[in-house]
Design a protein around this motif. Structure first.
Motif, PDB file in Angstrom:
ATOM      1  N   LYS A 194     -19.708  21.282   5.096  1.00 27.55           N
ATOM      2  CA  LYS A 194     -18.539  20.397   5.043  1.00 27.55           C
ATOM      3  C   LYS A 194     -17.344  21.034   5.742  1.00 27.55           C
ATOM      4  O   LYS A 194     -16.680  20.407   6.576  1.00 27.55           O
ATOM      5  CB  LYS A 194     -18.174  20.103   3.590  1.00 27.55           C
TER       6      LYS A 194
ATOM      7  N   ASP B 122     -10.185  13.540   7.231  1.00 23.48           N
ATOM      8  CA  ASP B 122     -11.643  13.625   7.156  1.00 23.48           C
ATOM      9  C   ASP B 122     -12.189  12.629   6.142  1.00 23.48           C
ATOM     10  O   ASP B 122     -13.198  11.957   6.391  1.00 23.48           O
ATOM     11  CB  ASP B 122     -12.050  15.050   6.768  1.00 23.48           C
ATOM     12  N   LYS B 123     -11.516  12.502   5.012  1.00 22.49           N
ATOM     13  CA  LYS B 123     -11.965  11.555   3.986  1.00 22.49           C
ATOM     14  C   LYS B 123     -11.779  10.108   4.451  1.00 22.49           C
ATOM     15  O   LYS B 123     -12.596   9.237   4.149  1.00 22.49           O
ATOM     16  CB  LYS B 123     -11.202  11.808   2.680  1.00 22.49           C
TER      17      LYS B 123
ATOM     18  N   ASN C 267     -11.989   9.107   7.520  1.00 17.92           N
ATOM     19  CA  ASN C 267     -13.081   8.880   8.469  1.00 17.92           C
ATOM     20  C   ASN C 267     -14.401   8.591   7.759  1.00 17.92           C
ATOM     21  O   ASN C 267     -15.317   8.005   8.345  1.00 17.92           O
ATOM     22  CB  ASN C 267     -13.250  10.094   9.388  1.00 17.92           C
ATOM     23  N   LYS C 268     -14.498   8.966   6.500  1.00 18.51           N
ATOM     24  CA  LYS C 268     -15.695   8.690   5.707  1.00 18.51           C
ATOM     25  C   LYS C 268     -15.532   7.415   4.868  1.00 18.51           C
ATOM     26  O   LYS C 268     -16.362   7.129   4.017  1.00 18.51           O
ATOM     27  CB  LYS C 268     -15.987   9.875   4.785  1.00 18.51           C
TER      28      LYS C 268
END
Length: 462
Positions: free
Chosen positions: A289, A227-228, A230-231
């Motif tokens: 989140k 997820d991080k 992807n950010k």
């Protein structure tokens, strides 16, 4: 009289000075004088000095080596009461045949000596005060793992799981980021290495406390990292990301922990603390989140996704159940949840989707929770769905069946006639106004008695 005194002093003073002079010549001075009087031009004396220095050097080196070898033995670590969780988990792990120092100290004689010197402060803390629970502040480095493990692995296959191991190595992701529990079962994250637990860490109990669920990488770690990424982040670059969260004496040691993190990061700046834990079972808070991560894992969010988090990306055998593929499944799955709640929780348990571990009670783990057969109960379903970040991802949204507010308010009574029907309403709504000192778990702030202030039919006088 004056003459007599002078005469007496004249007679005594030489002896007094002699005695005082003898007293001043101590052992060290006499040895030094004797050393200076040695004839160093004599080659025999020089050889004697050389042998003495060589013997002293060997004795000191042997003593230092013996001390390092002794303190590097895992049995030495077990001599401290506070090391009981770490020692017992180590013995039960796949790394029980190697020494603690092979993982926790960077290879090299210099690093070993410096570590031993620095560790003297831990001995001091152990002696002068009640020992604090052990919390790792320095990560296990990749070079330590490389002493035994090779990077030449394309894919890691475990059951139906496939992981691109080579890609992780190329990104310089530390081994410990994924394999944090391999030696100690994440006892710090689970909160079961506090001082009140030391006496329970025995060989008889270790089988119940050190299981594959905690030694293997957990799915929440993969999802959080992806997820991080992807950010646009690379979380493993921050040293704190590979370390457990120190929850022992958090308020008292807050500044101290920041100082440790700054030292560990190597640049003098404090590493960012972990995000607050939300959505973990046993906690009632959820946030967008956590829910966004779950939606990505379900494949429902595909914008700006560099790394897919859908189940089939990493799992070969796990698939979406057939009944989930039915039309309008999301509108009518409450009945299935009531009948098969345990099966639902096998996949939808929050702890499987979130990196942080829920806190545990060591006595509960040792005594064992009996796997009681689930009896369909709407209250149990309601409580589970409210506590679950996975369920509240959708339950927090207004259902399509509610229609426009004006129409729904005047037309929903027939849909809530029976207690069973009302129970379905209570999945999202509280019946009574939540008390000011109590945090509600309802995904909406609309409660029934806001309008039904006199109660419901059939409940008056109850």
């Amino acid at each position: 009289m004056a003459f007599w005194r002078r005469s007496k002093q004249t007679e005594i003073s030489p002896q007094t000075e002699t005695r005082e002079g003898k007293k001043k010549a101590g052992l060290i001075r006499r040895l030094w004088q004797k050393f200076r009087n040695i004839d160093w031009k004599n080659p025999v004396n020089r050889w004697k000095l050389g042998f003495a220095l060589l013997f002293g050097l060997i004795a000191m080196s042997g003593t230092a080596y013996g001390a390092i070898a002794f303190t590097s033995n895992p049995v030495f670590c077990s001599s401290c009461h506070e090391m009981a969780p770490e020692y017992q988990t180590f013995k039960a792990s796949a790394h029980s045949e190697i020494k603690c120092t092979q993982c926790h100290i960077e290879p090299g004689a210099k690093n070993m000596v410096l570590h031993k010197i620095e560790s003297m402060k831990e001995v001091y803390y152990h002696i002068v005060g009640p020992p604090d629970p052990i919390v790792q502040t320095v990560p296990v480095l990749k070079v330590n793992c490389g002493q035994c493990h090779s990077d030449n692995r394309l894919v890691t296959a475990t059951g139906d799981l496939k992981v691109n191991h080579k890609k992780h190595v190329e990104e310089s992701i530390p081994c410990i980021t994924c394999h944090a529990g391999v030696a100690h079962g994440k006892v710090v994250d689970r909160g079961i290495n506090g001082s009140e637990t030391y006496d329970h860490w025995t060989e008889e109990n270790i089988g119940k406390l050190m299981t594959k669920e905690y030694t293997n990488p957990n799915m929440g770690t993969c999802i959080d990292c992806h997820d991080k990424v992807n950010k646009g982040e690379k979380p493993w670059k921050d040293i704190a990301y590979s370390l457990p969260v120190n929850t022992h004496g958090a308020e008292k040691d807050k500044g101290h922990d920041s100082e440790k993190a700054a030292t560990a990061s190597g640049d003098g700046t404090a590493a960012e603390p972990h995000d607050s834990v939300v959505g973990v079972e046993g906690k009632h808070e959820t946030n967008t989140k956590t829910q966004a991560i779950i939606l990505q894992a379900l494949g429902k969010q595909k914008e700006d996704v560099k790394l897919s988090m859908e189940c089939l990306t990493c799992h070969e055998e796990i698939s979406i159940p057939k009944n989930h593929q039915q039309k309008n499944w999301n509108q009518g799955h409450g009945g299935a949840a009531l009948k098969e709640l345990n099966q639902c929780l096998d996949c939808h348990k929050d702890s499987k989707w979130i990196r942080e571990m829920p806190k545990q009670d060591i006595l509960t783990l040792i005594n064992g929770e009996k796997d009681e057969k689930y009896v369909p109960n709407i209250k149990t379903v309601k409580d589970k769905s409210r506590d679950s970040a996975f369920c509240s991802t959708c339950h927090a949204e207004r259902p399509d069946g509610h229609g426009d507010s004006d129409n729904w308010l005047t037309a929903h009574a027939p849909k809530a006639k029976t207690n069973e029907a009302k129970a379905q309403c209570f999945v999202c709504h509280d019946k009574e106004k939540p008390a000011a000192d109590k945090k509600t778990t309802a995904p909406t702030d609309v409660y029934c008695q806001f309008c039904h202030r006199t109660g419901f039919k059939g409940e008056k006088g109850a």
